[in-house]
Design an enzyme around this catalytic site. Structure first.
Site, PDB file in Angstrom:
ATOM      1  N   ALA A   1      -2.457  -0.020   1.629  1.00 49.05           N
ATOM      2  CA  ALA A   1      -3.584  -0.321   0.966  1.00 49.05           C
ATOM      3  C   ALA A   1      -4.577   0.809   0.132  1.00 49.05           C
ATOM      4  O   ALA A   1      -5.926   0.533   0.101  1.00 49.05           O
ATOM      5  CB  ALA A   1      -4.657  -1.434   1.057  1.00 49.05           C
TER       6      ALA A   1
ATOM      7  N   GLY B   1      -3.985   3.846  -1.362  1.00 49.01           N
ATOM      8  CA  GLY B   1      -3.877   4.196  -2.690  1.00 49.01           C
ATOM      9  C   GLY B   1      -4.968   4.165  -3.894  1.00 49.01           C
ATOM     10  O   GLY B   1      -5.898   3.115  -3.384  1.00 49.01           O
TER      11      GLY B   1
ATOM     12  N   ARG C   1      -4.227   3.344 -12.139  1.00 44.18           N
ATOM     13  CA  ARG C   1      -4.065   2.722 -13.281  1.00 44.18           C
ATOM     14  C   ARG C   1      -4.367   1.353 -13.334  1.00 44.18           C
ATOM     15  O   ARG C   1      -4.294   0.433 -14.695  1.00 44.18           O
ATOM     16  CB  ARG C   1      -1.834   2.041 -13.104  1.00 44.18           C
ATOM     17  CG  ARG C   1      -1.188   3.293 -13.123  1.00 44.18           C
ATOM     18  CD  ARG C   1       0.291   3.319 -13.063  1.00 44.18           C
ATOM     19  NE  ARG C   1       0.395   3.224 -11.844  1.00 44.18           N
ATOM     20  CZ  ARG C   1       1.892   2.539 -10.737  1.00 44.18           C
ATOM     21  NH1 ARG C   1       2.816   2.991 -11.575  1.00 44.18           N
ATOM     22  NH2 ARG C   1       1.386   3.106  -9.565  1.00 44.18           N
TER      23      ARG C   1
ATOM     24  N   GLY D   1      -0.248   9.933  -0.698  1.00 40.50           N
ATOM     25  CA  GLY D   1       1.112   9.450  -1.365  1.00 40.50           C
ATOM     26  C   GLY D   1       1.401   8.426  -0.281  1.00 40.50           C
ATOM     27  O   GLY D   1       0.924   8.339   1.082  1.00 40.50           O
ATOM     28  N   THR D   2       2.178   7.231   0.099  1.00 40.71           N
ATOM     29  CA  THR D   2       2.918   6.234   0.746  1.00 40.71           C
ATOM     30  C   THR D   2       3.256   6.695   1.984  1.00 40.71           C
ATOM     31  O   THR D   2       3.206   6.297   3.057  1.00 40.71           O
ATOM     32  CB  THR D   2       3.689   5.601  -0.057  1.00 40.71           C
ATOM     33  OG1 THR D   2       4.668   6.322  -0.194  1.00 40.71           O
ATOM     34  CG2 THR D   2       3.496   4.736  -1.368  1.00 40.71           C
TER      35      THR D   2
ATOM     36  N   ASN E   1     -28.912 -44.323  -9.103  1.00 39.52           N
ATOM     37  CA  ASN E   1     -27.824 -44.124 -11.115  1.00 39.52           C
ATOM     38  C   ASN E   1     -29.133 -42.722 -11.236  1.00 39.52           C
ATOM     39  O   ASN E   1     -30.214 -43.188 -11.097  1.00 39.52           O
ATOM     40  CB  ASN E   1     -28.094 -45.099 -11.173  1.00 39.52           C
ATOM     41  CG  ASN E   1     -27.590 -45.340 -12.653  1.00 39.52           C
ATOM     42  OD1 ASN E   1     -26.493 -45.285 -12.938  1.00 39.52           O
ATOM     43  ND2 ASN E   1     -28.729 -45.108 -13.826  1.00 39.52           N
TER      44      ASN E   1
ATOM     45  N   TYR F   1     -36.788 -25.338  -9.242  1.00 41.99           N
ATOM     46  CA  TYR F   1     -37.558 -24.050  -9.688  1.00 41.99           C
ATOM     47  C   TYR F   1     -38.545 -24.088 -10.322  1.00 41.99           C
ATOM     48  O   TYR F   1     -38.347 -24.188 -11.550  1.00 41.99           O
ATOM     49  CB  TYR F   1     -35.607 -23.299 -10.193  1.00 41.99           C
ATOM     50  CG  TYR F   1     -36.138 -21.813 -10.265  1.00 41.99           C
ATOM     51  CD1 TYR F   1     -36.450 -21.580  -8.743  1.00 41.99           C
ATOM     52  CD2 TYR F   1     -36.044 -20.776 -11.045  1.00 41.99           C
ATOM     53  CE1 TYR F   1     -36.463 -19.391  -8.847  1.00 41.99           C
ATOM     54  CE2 TYR F   1     -35.914 -20.091 -11.007  1.00 41.99           C
ATOM     55  CZ  TYR F   1     -36.283 -19.135  -9.827  1.00 41.99           C
ATOM     56  OH  TYR F   1     -36.282 -17.336  -9.790  1.00 41.99           O
TER      57      TYR F   1
ATOM     58  N   ALA G   1     -38.056 -44.585 -17.656  1.00 40.63           N
ATOM     59  CA  ALA G   1     -37.651 -43.406 -18.520  1.00 40.63           C
ATOM     60  C   ALA G   1     -38.396 -42.466 -19.306  1.00 40.63           C
ATOM     61  O   ALA G   1     -39.679 -43.072 -19.004  1.00 40.63           O
ATOM     62  CB  ALA G   1     -36.852 -44.104 -19.664  1.00 40.63           C
TER      63      ALA G   1
HETATM   64  C1  UD1 Z   1       6.055   2.065  -4.894  1.00 39.65           C
HETATM   65  C2  UD1 Z   1       7.507   3.163  -4.446  1.00 39.65           C
HETATM   66  C3  UD1 Z   1       8.526   2.449  -5.236  1.00 39.65           C
HETATM   67  C4  UD1 Z   1       8.336   1.107  -5.012  1.00 39.65           C
HETATM   68  C5  UD1 Z   1       7.596   0.362  -5.689  1.00 39.65           C
HETATM   69  C6  UD1 Z   1       7.260  -0.656  -5.351  1.00 39.65           C
HETATM   70  C7  UD1 Z   1       6.213   5.146  -2.907  1.00 39.65           C
HETATM   71  C8  UD1 Z   1       6.605   6.494  -3.046  1.00 39.65           C
HETATM   72  N1  UD1 Z   1       7.327   4.381  -3.859  1.00 39.65           N
HETATM   73  O1  UD1 Z   1       5.825   2.655  -6.211  1.00 39.65           O
HETATM   74  O2  UD1 Z   1       9.634   3.187  -5.022  1.00 39.65           O
HETATM   75  O3  UD1 Z   1       9.757   0.619  -5.550  1.00 39.65           O
HETATM   76  O4  UD1 Z   1       6.414   0.983  -4.589  1.00 39.65           O
HETATM   77  O5  UD1 Z   1       5.698  -1.698  -5.240  1.00 39.65           O
HETATM   78  O6  UD1 Z   1       6.461   4.906  -2.434  1.00 39.65           O
HETATM   79  N2  UD1 Z   1      -0.753   3.949  -1.069  1.00 39.65           N
HETATM   80  C9  UD1 Z   1      -1.284   3.830   0.268  1.00 39.65           C
HETATM   81  N3  UD1 Z   1      -1.794   5.182   0.239  1.00 39.65           N
HETATM   82  C10 UD1 Z   1      -1.287   6.610  -0.944  1.00 39.65           C
HETATM   83  C11 UD1 Z   1      -0.184   5.446  -1.760  1.00 39.65           C
HETATM   84  C12 UD1 Z   1      -0.312   4.265  -2.006  1.00 39.65           C
HETATM   85  O7  UD1 Z   1      -1.905   3.643   0.904  1.00 39.65           O
HETATM   86  O8  UD1 Z   1      -2.213   7.840  -0.416  1.00 39.65           O
HETATM   87  C13 UD1 Z   1       0.185   2.719  -0.824  1.00 39.65           C
HETATM   88  C14 UD1 Z   1      -1.355   2.203  -2.263  1.00 39.65           C
HETATM   89  O9  UD1 Z   1      -2.668   1.224  -2.134  1.00 39.65           O
HETATM   90  C15 UD1 Z   1       0.394   0.559  -2.618  1.00 39.65           C
HETATM   91  C16 UD1 Z   1       1.065   0.912  -2.284  1.00 39.65           C
HETATM   92  O10 UD1 Z   1       0.448   2.061  -0.912  1.00 39.65           O
HETATM   93  O11 UD1 Z   1      -0.243  -0.604  -1.666  1.00 39.65           O
HETATM   94  C17 UD1 Z   1       2.296   1.412  -3.120  1.00 39.65           C
HETATM   95  O12 UD1 Z   1       1.338   2.757  -3.614  1.00 39.65           O
HETATM   96  P1  UD1 Z   1       1.913   2.627  -5.733  1.00 39.65           P
HETATM   97  O13 UD1 Z   1       1.429   4.134  -5.862  1.00 39.65           O
HETATM   98  O14 UD1 Z   1       2.008   1.589  -6.230  1.00 39.65           O
HETATM   99  O15 UD1 Z   1       3.117   2.998  -5.852  1.00 39.65           O
HETATM  100  P2  UD1 Z   1       4.269   2.557  -6.975  1.00 39.65           P
HETATM  101  O16 UD1 Z   1       4.206   3.229  -7.838  1.00 39.65           O
HETATM  102  O17 UD1 Z   1       4.097   1.626  -7.089  1.00 39.65           O
HETATM  103 CA    CA Z   2       2.755  -0.499  -6.650  1.00 36.01          CA
END
Ligand code: UD1
Ligand code: CA
Length: 458
Positions: free
Chosen positions: A11, A13, A17, A78-79, A361, A371, A407
């Site tokens: 969570a 990210g 968008r 990234g994830t 009533n 207030y 009233a």
């Molecule tokens: C990601 C997947 C994609 C998958 C899709 C499903 C990757 C690279 N891509 O894409 O393959 O089909 O989810 O919904 O994993 N997050 C972090 N830290 C970061 C980046 C993201 O915690 O640095 C968290 C975000 O908060 C989010 C989740 O990871 O809850 C997914 O990130 P998001 O950027 O939404 O990935 P997608 O582009 O949806």
């Molecule tokens: Ca996503």
């Protein structure tokens, strides 16, 4: 259903968008943050640990995930780097880690079943990814299978060749991975891709390169949709609303026009309650059995007893506590007030910061003036009180049981039990005065119009 495992929810990210000042996972679906929906779906599987990866300086997200543990991802790279950040918490966990994106709020406990079933079939698989079939894979990572049916790699949409983009089996972002392998693999991720990010999905190709086998399971796309934009948020809301309406109807509630009723995840509606068209329930509403809520009501933070009648066109605000058989009619607003059984306020009234005794009533147009522009004060209305039409009860004030308010009164002093209080100017009636006034006006007009008009300007 699930063997022992730990849950890791991503969570951290940027949620770019969403174009929002608010962290994406705190946007709400049915009145509840996205992240809370995910945690709520994972909890019944009884993970041995639950950890959420959050971004720095997000105390509000940390508060929303409590009592789950959280770990901070210092840089949102990234994830893959998000998972790596969880090593301090889960690095020594020997079993499987269930990874779920915090932005997939439509998951339920059933969503994960195919994944755990696949784990039983493939006890040796390093990673099992929950895939889904979509006619258009859109932004999702494509699952590329090897000839033996195992998962060879995942290609992110932005990095797909035309051929890969056409693949209709995509990653939901949910996966089950053996913890020691997982942390070993995420430590080796590069960022040589279209987005310059460490993709968690790249661990599949890495694992295969090391001779490890990865697998897929297939889940229900309707439960795995990710929320990345406001548009997807609205779509997920529509799906969630349909689910909540269906569940309420299943439990014995009638909706005349279900598609026009909006519920919250925590809305509780008792059996044989009938909800008319265009009724909106905000968070914290509990409604008893056999309640009738005709069209156009807005209800938030209210408790309603059995066989009450609410609306049409009623507004119940937080702290409205209505006992059984209370009747609240059109254009009546109730806030932070306790109404005992049988209380009636049927037309155009405001009850704020008050207590109303059994069977009282409240006449049309009556208002508790709670207030003074600086502070709020309470109004106590006793059992069986009759408040006449268009009265103002200036708080703090107490109306004793059985009292009557005439009233049009403005009541500023307490009224003892069974007393009649009048707080208005005495009426004067002048016989024939209206007729005399009209005659006088007509005569004045006739005199004015008879005068010769001066033509043109001088
Ligand atoms: C990601 C997947 C994609 C998958 C899709 C499903 C990757 C690279 N891509 O894409 O393959 O089909 O989810 O919904 O994993 N997050 C972090 N830290 C970061 C980046 C993201 O915690 O640095 C968290 C975000 O908060 C989010 C989740 O990871 O809850 C997914 O990130 P998001 O950027 O939404 O990935 P997608 O582009 O949806
Ligand atoms: Ca996503």
């Amino acid at each position: 259903m699930a063997a022992s495992f730990a849950a890791l929810i991503l969570a951290a990210g940027k949620g770019t968008r969403m174009r929002s000042a608010r962290p994406k996972v705190l946007h709400e679906l049915a009145g509840k943050p996205l992240i809370a929906h995910v945690l709520g779906a994972v909890a019944p599987l009884k993970p041995q640990h639950t950890a959420v990866v959050i971004a720095p300086n997000q105390n509000d997200v940390a508060a929303a995930v409590a009592p789950a543990d959280f770990v901070i991802q210092r840089q949102q790279r990234g994830t893959g780097s998000a998972v790596a950040a969880a090593k301090s918490l889960l690095g020594r966990y020997p079993g499987d880690i269930l990874i779920v994106a915090g932005d997939a709020p439509l998951v339920t406990r059933e969503t994960f079943k195919p994944l755990f079933d696949a784990r039983r079939r493939h006890p040796d698989a390093a990673v099992i990814v929950l895939g889904m079939r979509l006619s258009d894979g859109g932004p999702y990572g494509r699952l590329i299978l090897a000839d033996d049916g195992s998962l060879a790699r995942i290609v992110e949409a932005a990095d797909c060749s035309d051929e890969e983009r056409a693949v209709d089996f995509v990653s939901s972002g949910v996966m089950l991975a053996k913890a020691p392998v997982l942390f070993d693999l995420v430590a080796q991720l590069g960022a040589h891709n279209a987005q310059g990010e460490q993709y968690l999905t790249d661990i599949i190709g890495l694992a295969r390169g090391k001779g490890l086998v990865c697998r897929t399971a297939e889940g229900d796309p309707a439960q795995l949709l990710g929320v990345n934009s406001r548009d997807e948020l609205a779509y997920a809301e529509a799906v969630m609303q349909q689910r909540l309406r269906y569940a309420a109807m299943e439990s014995g509630v009638t909706f005349t026009a279900p598609e026009t009723v909006f519920l919250c995840a925590d809305t509780k509606l008792g059996r044989d309650t009938i909800v008319g068209p265009f009724v909106v329930f905000g968070p914290g509403v509990k409604v008893g059995e056999g309640v009738s809520i005709p069209a156009f009501c807005h209800i938030v933070g209210a408790t309603i007893g059995d066989h009450a009648i609410i609306g049409p066109f009623a507004r119940l605000r937080p702290g409205a506590q209505l006992a059984d058989e209370v009747h609240i009619g059109n254009f009546v607003e109730v806030k932070n007030s306790r109404l005992a059984s049988g209380v009636k306020a049927n037309h155009l009234a405001y009850l704020g910061d008050s207590a109303v005794g059994e069977g009282a009533n409240i006449g049309a147009g009556s208002i508790t003036c709670n207030y003074d522009g600086i502070e709020k004060f309470r109004t106590n209305i006793g059992k069986g009180v009759f408040v006449g039409t268009n009265s103002s009860l200036v708080a703090p004030v107490t109306i004793g049981p059985g009292a009557m308010i005439a009233a049009g009164s403005v009541i500023t002093d307490n009224v003892p039990a069974d007393a009649l209080a009048l707080g208005r100017a005495r009426q004067r009636t002048k016989p024939g005065a209206a007729k005399a006034w009209r005659a006088k006006r007509k005569a004045e007009i006739a005199t004015r119009d008879a005068k010769p008009q001066t033509k043109g300007r001088r």
